[in-house]
Design an enzyme around this catalytic site. Structure first.
Site, PDB file in Angstrom:
ATOM      1  N   CYS A  60      -1.288   6.491   8.554  1.00 56.92           N
ATOM      2  CA  CYS A  60      -1.555   5.182   7.938  1.00 56.92           C
ATOM      3  C   CYS A  60      -2.574   5.425   6.838  1.00 56.92           C
ATOM      4  CB  CYS A  60      -2.054   4.187   8.991  1.00 56.92           C
ATOM      5  SG  CYS A  60      -3.517   4.758   9.889  1.00 56.92           S
ATOM      6  N   ARG A 104       0.834  -1.201   0.000  1.00 56.40           N
ATOM      7  CA  ARG A 104       0.000   0.000   0.000  1.00 56.40           C
ATOM      8  C   ARG A 104       0.870   1.253   0.000  1.00 56.40           C
ATOM      9  NH1 ARG A 104      -4.300  -0.222   4.670  1.00 56.40           N
ATOM     10  NH2 ARG A 104      -5.003   1.646   3.548  1.00 56.40           N
TER      11      ARG A 104
END
Length: 284
Positions: A241, A184
């Site tokens: 995040c 990611r």
């Protein structure tokens, strides 16, 4: 008072203490109903369910119509009412758990510290550790709690805004640390992140790197040695995040390591990438 982690054995010894409040934070980012279903299928006796989306997050769009990310912080007054509804008072010892190495329980840990309550810990190893001890589960929900009297006090943690992070691109006074998985971070997982990549100059420290093979946290010395190459001091670090949830896991790990002072960027990648004018980096 437990302020970072608590073992399954210690929780079992105190599970029937009326001053202790246990909260189940299981969740699935791809299936928001999964946590509640797992709770109904069996949870630590007396535990109440805390939903990441509805209990531990606020409205995705602000009053100004601007997108704030997938899991923005709840309004403090709303969160205070929710915490009190679970029976939390100033003298309560709160224990949060999940079945995912603490990736969701750490959000509740951080939120309580944001409200000024430091007597909160994450169950080390989560539900698997509890079951490995041979401890029971129950399916019945506990009776409604007597309303708690938790006070709203000065926050024990700090945050930064998207404007702060954008300004930091020019100064680079602080180090942004991204808690997402490496694919990611590199921009290779479009299923979760339709806009792939990371904030320029951000470094990658997946929250899973804080854990041992059995899902418990690494010891303080090992965590210190692994975080040390990322920044000179924790006070220099901004934790982010995908949406401000698993970043709290890195913040918890820093507290375990004895390295306090890092701040949370609550909007994280989901807020950052919503504006195409903000720069994006890909790869390592």
């Amino acid at each position: 008072m437990h302020t970072t982690l608590i073992s399954a054995a210690e929780l079992a010894r105190n599970a029937h203490d009326s001053q202790w409040v246990v909260l189940d934070c299981r969740h699935d980012l791809m299936n928001p109903a999964a946590g509640r279903a797992a709770y109904a299928g069996g949870h630590i006796p007396g535990a109440r369910f805390a939903h990441i989306d509805t209990d531990l997050s606020g409205a995705k769009t602000g009053a100004d119509g601007v997108f704030r990310g997938r899991h923005p912080l709840p309004e403090r007054a709303t969160l205070l009412a929710t915490l009190r509804s679970w029976g939390i008072s100033d003298g309560s010892q709160v224990v949060a758990y999940d079945a995912h190495g603490g990736m969701f329980a750490a959000r509740l840990w951080w939120l309580l510290r944001w409200m000024g309550h430091d007597s909160v810990a994450v169950l080390d190893g989560g539900l698997p550790a509890w079951q490995a001890q041979g401890q029971p589960l129950e399916t019945a929900e506990p009776a409604p709690a007597s309303a708690g009297t938790l006070s709203e006090r000065a926050a024990l943690v700090q945050t930064v805004t998207v404007e702060d992070v954008l300004f930091n691109l020019s100064t680079q006074d602080r180090i942004v640390v991204d808690a997402r998985a490496a694919d990611r971070y590199r921009g290779e997982n479009e299923t979760i992140d339709p806009v792939g990549g990371h904030i320029p100059h951000a470094r990658n420290r997946c929250f899973k790197d804080n854990l041992t093979a059995d899902g418990t946290f690494k010891d303080a010395a090992q965590l210190r040695s692994e975080f040390a190459p990322l920044f000179a001091t924790a006070a220099q670090a901004i934790m982010q995040c995908g949406s401000g949830v698993t970043a709290c896991h890195n913040l918890l790990a820093l507290e375990v390591a004895g390295m306090p002072g890092a701040v949370l960027y609550p909007g994280s990648w989901s807020e950052w990438c919503a504006d195409p004018a903000r720069p994006v980096a890909t790869g390592n």
